[in-house]
Design a protein around this motif. Structure first.
Motif, short mmCIF file in Angstrom:
data_model
loop_
_atom_site.label_atom_id
_atom_site.label_comp_id
_atom_site.label_asym_id
_atom_site.label_seq_id
_atom_site.Cartn_x
_atom_site.Cartn_y
_atom_site.Cartn_z
N MET A 1 0.82 -1.21 -0.06
CA MET A 1 0.00 -0.11 -0.04
C MET A 1 0.77 1.37 -0.03
SD MET A 1 -3.30 1.02 0.20
CE MET A 1 -4.19 -0.25 0.71
N PHE A 2 2.15 1.29 0.73
CA PHE A 2 2.83 2.31 0.75
C PHE A 2 3.71 2.46 -0.43
CE2 PHE A 2 7.10 3.60 1.17
CZ PHE A 2 7.06 5.17 1.58
N LEU A 3 4.06 1.53 -1.28
CA LEU A 3 4.84 1.60 -2.31
C LEU A 3 3.91 2.34 -3.32
CD1 LEU A 3 6.68 -1.55 -2.50
CD2 LEU A 3 7.63 0.79 -2.01
N LEU A 4 2.53 1.71 -3.37
CA LEU A 4 1.44 2.26 -4.48
C LEU A 4 1.23 3.46 -4.23
CD1 LEU A 4 -0.59 1.76 -6.71
CD2 LEU A 4 -2.10 0.82 -4.90
N PHE A 5 0.97 3.87 -3.10
CA PHE A 5 0.73 5.45 -2.43
C PHE A 5 1.88 6.11 -2.74
CE2 PHE A 5 1.50 8.56 1.05
CZ PHE A 5 0.28 9.26 0.72
N ALA A 6 3.13 6.04 -2.52
CA ALA A 6 4.41 6.78 -2.86
C ALA A 6 4.33 7.08 -4.18
CB ALA A 6 5.88 5.91 -2.16
N PHE A 7 4.64 5.80 -5.16
CA PHE A 7 4.54 5.90 -6.67
C PHE A 7 3.26 6.82 -7.12
CE2 PHE A 7 3.22 4.54 -10.88
CZ PHE A 7 4.39 4.84 -11.49
N SER A 8 2.31 6.98 -6.67
CA SER A 8 1.26 7.53 -7.24
C SER A 8 1.19 9.34 -6.74
CB SER A 8 -0.30 7.31 -6.78
OG SER A 8 -0.41 6.02 -6.95
N TRP A 9 1.72 9.45 -5.60
CA TRP A 9 1.94 10.69 -5.11
C TRP A 9 3.04 11.41 -5.68
CZ3 TRP A 9 6.00 12.27 -1.49
CH2 TRP A 9 5.87 13.67 -1.08
N VAL A 10 4.24 10.83 -5.84
CA VAL A 10 5.48 11.40 -6.24
C VAL A 10 5.22 11.58 -8.13
CG1 VAL A 10 7.96 11.20 -7.15
CG2 VAL A 10 7.03 10.52 -4.86
N SER A 11 4.61 10.75 -8.60
CA SER A 11 4.09 10.86 -10.12
C SER A 11 3.20 11.97 -10.30
CB SER A 11 3.70 9.46 -10.61
OG SER A 11 4.58 8.31 -10.49
N LEU A 12 2.40 11.90 -9.69
CA LEU A 12 1.29 13.12 -9.77
C LEU A 12 1.90 14.50 -9.46
CD1 LEU A 12 -1.93 11.54 -8.28
CD2 LEU A 12 -1.59 12.27 -10.71
N THR A 13 2.69 14.47 -8.50
CA THR A 13 3.31 15.92 -8.09
C THR A 13 4.04 16.31 -9.07
OG1 THR A 13 3.01 15.09 -5.73
CG2 THR A 13 4.62 17.08 -6.22
N HIS A 14 4.88 15.30 -9.46
CA HIS A 14 6.16 15.88 -10.71
C HIS A 14 5.38 15.98 -11.79
CE1 HIS A 14 9.44 13.69 -8.10
NE2 HIS A 14 9.11 14.75 -7.44
N LEU A 15 4.32 15.55 -12.30
CA LEU A 15 3.59 15.73 -13.38
C LEU A 15 3.00 17.25 -13.36
CD1 LEU A 15 2.34 14.68 -16.08
CD2 LEU A 15 0.64 14.06 -15.04
N VAL A 16 2.58 17.41 -12.50
CA VAL A 16 1.80 18.82 -12.10
C VAL A 16 2.97 20.05 -12.19
CG1 VAL A 16 0.68 20.46 -10.64
CG2 VAL A 16 0.09 18.05 -10.95
N LEU A 17 4.15 19.67 -11.68
CA LEU A 17 5.32 20.50 -11.52
C LEU A 17 5.83 20.97 -13.12
CD1 LEU A 17 7.40 19.50 -8.30
CD2 LEU A 17 6.06 21.67 -8.86
N ARG A 18 5.88 19.80 -13.78
CA ARG A 18 6.37 19.88 -15.15
C ARG A 18 5.50 20.38 -16.16
NH1 ARG A 18 8.67 14.58 -14.26
NH2 ARG A 18 6.76 13.54 -15.10
N LEU A 19 4.21 20.48 -15.94
CA LEU A 19 3.20 21.14 -16.42
C LEU A 19 3.20 22.67 -16.33
CD1 LEU A 19 0.14 18.72 -16.48
CD2 LEU A 19 1.59 19.08 -18.39
#
Length: 349
Positions: A83-101
């Motif tokens: 659950m933590f790995l899924l949570f961390a991956f989703s969180w980091v991916s979404l955050t970085h996607l928004v930053l690059r946009l």
């Protein structure tokens, strides 16, 4: 089960307030350790905390059903790790996607690469705190629910006990009255007619107020008057009743059918076996915010004594214990040719 975060507007506001506070702290920590433009850092922290807060609202549902009560500890740890790995991956991916946009270019990519090492520990810490908070809240709610169930169960048992005790008080009096009416229909039909009317008045009371746990003393005495009228038809001049009741005591609540049991006990053990007239004295008064009830009845010391089970007095004592806990006082004693019952109960409980 309803998500406690979404159960009210105030809870939702408090929840995001906590995340805002954590964001401010994280901003100062990151600005001290990571050499980066504060514009990047401020936007990053706002987005990452908002995304994490939203993800955790959704994570409440799977985490709420993961406990060591339903699965082994090894499975629980493994499930939380996934659950933590899924949570961390989703969180980091979404955050970085928004930053690059928001900030396209090489500079934001360098910032992302340098901040990951700080974000993962923060993510792990936030996940652990969130899981512990869910479990604490879950078991606290379970404890409160258990206490409420125990309280309702205790009240139900107490109600059943009180009902059983109260129902034990009436039958033998009714049977005796019916036997007396049967005899009077042959000897004195007019008295039998009066007794039927008074018995109906008495039963009307027991059906109405008798179903209540407490009634005003005034109403209880009215019922006792109907009861005594029946007994006076049976025993005639052998019964002499005197009542000394303070006016201020009339509106005080007392357990229903309490006095009727006291009068019945006095007649059964005082007048029934005596060849001479006997006296019953009832007193009620208020002292120090407590109601004092005294019942005295004389009896023939030389006459044959009616052996009883003392069920009436036992029931009274037990009802007082159930209704007032240890705040009620019940005593009885024999003084010369008098049997005295003394009851003292709080007015406000």
């Amino acid at each position: 089960m309803k998500n406690p975060i979404l159960s009210g507007r105030k809870r939702l506001v408090r929840y995001f307030t906590i995340w805002i506070t954590l964001g401010i702290l994280f901003f100062f920590v990151m600005s001290y350790f990571v050499p980066v433009e504060r514009d990047f850092l401020a936007v990053d922290i706002i987005m990452q905390n908002f995304i994490m807060a939203c993800l955790m609202i959704g994570m409440w549902y799977p985490i709420n059903f993961m406990s060591w009560e339903s699965q082994k500890l090894s499975y629980l740890i493994f499930n939380h790790l996934l659950m933590f790995l899924l949570f961390a991956f989703s969180w980091v991916s979404l955050t970085h996607l928004v930053l690059r946009l928001i900030f396209p270019g090489q500079q934001i990519i360098d910032y992302i690469s340098g901040s990951v090492a700080f974000k993962i520990p923060f993510c792990f810490f936030a996940y652990i705190v969130f899981v512990i908070s869910i479990y604490l809240l879950k078991y606290y709610n379970s404890y409160i629910e258990k206490k409420e169930i125990e309280s309702r169960l205790s009240e139900s048992i107490q109600e059943a006990e009180l009902t059983l005790l109260r129902n034990q008080m009436n039958p033998h009096f009714i049977f005796n009255s019916l036997n007396s009416i049967s005899s009077l229909t042959i000897i004195d039909p007019e008295k039998a007619h009066d007794m039927v009317i008074k018995l109906s008045d008495f039963l009307r009371y027991t059906v109405g107020y008798g179903q209540m746990q407490k009634v005003p003393l005034k109403k209880e005495l009215e019922m006792c008057e109907a009861y005594l009228d029946i007994e006076k038809i049976r025993f005639g001049e052998k019964i002499n009743v005197e009542m000394q009741v303070a006016v201020e005591a009339l509106e005080v609540d007392v357990p229903s059918m309490l006095l009727q049991t006291l009068f019945e006990n006095a007649i059964k053990h005082g007048i029934y076996n005596s060849l001479n007239p006997e006296r019953i004295l009832f007193k009620a008064r208020i002292e120090e915010n407590r109601l004092e009830l005294i019942m005295e009845n004389t009896f023939d010391k030389e006459g044959s004594k009616k052996v009883g089970t003392k069920t009436g007095l036992k029931n009274i004592k037990e009802r007082l214990r159930l209704m007032y806990k240890n705040l009620a006082i019940f005593e009885n004693q024999v003084i010369d040719n008098k049997f005295v019952v003394w009851i003292n109960i709080p007015i406000n409980t």
